[in-house]
Write an enzyme that holds these catalytic residues in place. Structure first.
Site, mmCIF file in Angstrom:
data_model
loop_
_atom_site.group_PDB
_atom_site.id
_atom_site.type_symbol
_atom_site.label_atom_id
_atom_site.label_comp_id
_atom_site.label_asym_id
_atom_site.label_seq_id
_atom_site.Cartn_x
_atom_site.Cartn_y
_atom_site.Cartn_z
ATOM 1 N N GLU A 191 0.799 -1.215 0.000
ATOM 2 C CA GLU A 191 0.000 0.000 0.000
ATOM 3 C C GLU A 191 0.844 1.283 0.000
ATOM 4 O OE1 GLU A 191 -3.033 -0.094 3.025
ATOM 5 O OE2 GLU A 191 -3.894 -1.947 2.277
ATOM 6 N N GLU A 397 -4.847 -8.649 1.100
ATOM 7 C CA GLU A 397 -5.419 -8.303 2.409
ATOM 8 C C GLU A 397 -6.919 -8.146 2.268
ATOM 9 O OE1 GLU A 397 -3.903 -4.900 4.563
ATOM 10 O OE2 GLU A 397 -1.833 -5.516 4.187
HETATM 11 C C1 FCB Z 1 -4.140 -2.019 5.711
HETATM 12 C C2 FCB Z 1 -2.715 -2.269 6.146
HETATM 13 C C3 FCB Z 1 -2.580 -3.340 7.208
HETATM 14 C C4 FCB Z 1 -3.688 -3.277 8.227
HETATM 15 C C5 FCB Z 1 -5.038 -3.175 7.560
HETATM 16 C C6 FCB Z 1 -6.195 -3.145 8.520
HETATM 17 O O1 FCB Z 1 -4.251 -0.749 5.158
HETATM 18 O O2 FCB Z 1 -1.935 -2.659 5.040
HETATM 19 O O3 FCB Z 1 -1.305 -3.230 7.786
HETATM 20 O O4 FCB Z 1 -3.454 -2.258 9.119
HETATM 21 O O5 FCB Z 1 -5.091 -2.040 6.740
#
Ligand code: FCB
Length: 494
Positions: A191, A397
């Site tokens: 990210e 994620e």
């Molecule tokens: C994302 C991050 C991760 C975590 C999630 C909830 O943006 O990459 O580290 O904090 O959110």
């Protein structure tokens, strides 16, 4: 700087066929053979041991030690103590039958000042972790950078300084030399939007700077760091190793179909995603992005040759998704709304978008205040697949924080997380049916952990962590996810 590209279309706010639920789809749904079922964590969020074995502070150590920056004054000093509980945590994953694990390497643990040779003790931790994973049949997916820049590099300007790019390529080379023989999947950055725009724009993340120009410079340097790191990795890794990058691309929806709202969505789509995918995948910065930010910069920090260096072929694109973004144009005379899911700050993480209002969509929200909308994940995967044909995708994620409690009987019943995961996995399955080549899913997160500026107040794990004792307890969601992973299929809907 050379070529620029046209903006791509922004999604309609209407209930499209892509988002509609088909009630007949109740049979067991299988995922493609070889699908990766994993969990994800990151170094600063779980490891702790911040001063052990030669590690020096990262920007997150400094930021969390600064009063008022993180909820409750929490820091990652101990976190989930994963540095000392590595073997137990790997056993947990293996016990759940998961076949992959996404983790990040702490840069200041292996190269404390961001310069010079690697510290072997730091690398030994990751060697042992990778060995444990391989022994137990869990495929390691290594992220080089999940936001913990060595503080010394920030002291020299951090990501706003072009020199950090070369530092990162050197670090990537060191890690690849140490672990390249055993790690099949590599991710350069996690990210970069958050690193650039929360770190240097809104200041909600480390290093806490609030400079729109520095945020845009940081975005470019992160792009360049990605490209040069891909080249560094390829020079060391065997041909079979896969290289990727993970983005939170912001599925942006205009609040209405008005031209003004659609333009607001286009603008945020450029700043929230195409600022990275443009140069990384197409070798260009979007023309509309350059125009939208013209009052801040003419992008003179993009040097000849940079775009070629950034656009390196990658094997997979990592998509991180939690919630959609809904925007409208701010009417004259009104203050813009700031429900963009990225925390309150007097400073915007969206340079040049002062006239965009961020709206909170109606409906269910997680403990983070993020709207639950799995249709947006399907839409995002289908859109990315359509725009980048031939590039396989990974959900690197997805998950949710809820108010979990450890019951007297020792159980953690988290039906809302199970429902969230089920709905989002259904969305992934539908995206695959629609033609998106999705190769795996990494649930955020294995463990409750340090949730950045929210500290330990938000629990994302499928394993509950009692931070006083470090005791781990499987939540119901862990058992549910294990059953899905074992079956390589979603169970029949009841
Ligand atoms: C994302 C991050 C991760 C975590 C999630 C909830 O943006 O990459 O580290 O904090 O959110």
């Amino acid at each position: 700087m050379s070529a620029v590209s046209e903006p791509s279309t922004v999604t309609e706010p209407t209930d499209s066929p892509v988002t509609r639920h088909d009630p007949r789809e109740s049979a067991e749904r299988h995922f493609p053979a070889g699908f990766l079922w994993g969990t994800a964590t990151s170094a600063y969020q779980v490891e702790g041991a911040v001063a052990e074995d030669g590690r020096t502070p990262s920007i997150w150590d400094t930021f969390s030690a600064t009063p008022g920056k993180v909820h409750g004054g929490h820091t990652g000093e101990v976190a989930a103590d994963h540095y000392h509980r590595r073997a137990e945590d790997v056993a947990l994953m293996a016990g759940l039958g998961l076949n992959a694990y996404r983790f990040s390497v702490s840069w200041p643990r292996v190269q404390p000042t961001g310069r010079g040779p690697a510290v072997q003790r730091g690398l030994d931790f990751y060697r042992a972790l990778v060995d444990d994973l391989c022994e137990r049949g869990v495929r390691p997916a290594l992220t080089l950078y999940h936001w913990d820049l060595p503080q010394e590099l920030e002291d020299s300007g951090g990501w706003a300084n072009r020199d950090t790019v070369g530092r990162f390529a050197e670090y990537a080379h060191l890690v690849a030399e140490a672990l390249g023989d055993r790690v099949p999947l590599w991710t350069t950055l996690n990210e970069p939007w958050c690193s650039a725009f929360l770190g240097y724009g809104s200041g909600r993340h480390a290093p806490g700077r609030t400079e729109p120009l520095a945020a845009l410079r940081a975005a470019h340097h992160l792009n360049l760091a990605h490209g040069t790191a891909v080249s560094a990795l390829r020079s060391v890794l065997r041909d079979s190793a896969k290289v990727a990058v993970s983005h939170n691309l912001h599925l942006v929806r205009p609040a209405t179909t008005s031209a003004a709202d659609r333009d607001a969505a286009r603008r945020i789509d450029a700043l929230g995603g195409r600022v990275f995918t443009g140069p990384m995948l197409d070798g260009r910065y979007p023309a509309d992005l350059i125009e939208d930010t013209a009052a801040i910069t003419d992008w003179d920090f993009v040097a000849d040759g940079d775009l070629e260096a950034i656009r390196q072929p990658i094997d997979l694109l990592g998509v991180n998704f939690y919630t959609p973004t809904v925007v409208s144009a701010t009417p004259e005379g009104q203050e813009p709304g700031r429900a963009d899911g990225h925390g309150g700050s007097a400073h915007s993480p969206w340079p040049g978008s002062e006239r965009v209002t961020f709206r909170q969509p109606p409906g269910e929200r997680t403990a983070s205040g993020w709207a639950v909308d799995p249709s947006a994940l399907r839409e995002l995967l289908v859109r990315v697949a359509r725009e980048h044909p031939g590039l396989p995708l990974l959900v690197t994620e997805n998950g949710a924080a809820f108010e979990d409690t450890l019951d007297a009987d020792g159980a953690v019943h988290d039906p809302r997380r199970v429902a969230y995961l089920r709905a989002h996995l259904e969305a992934v399955h539908r995206a695959i049916s629609d033609g998106a080549d999705v190769r795996g899913y990494f649930l955020w997160s294995l463990l409750d952990n340090f949730e950045w500026s929210e500290g330990y107040a938000k629990r994302f794990g499928i394993v509950h962590v009692d931070f006083a004792t470090q005791r781990r307890v499987l939540k119901d969601s862990a058992r549910w996810y294990a059953a899905v992973a074992r079956a390589n299929a979603l169970p029949q809907l009841r």
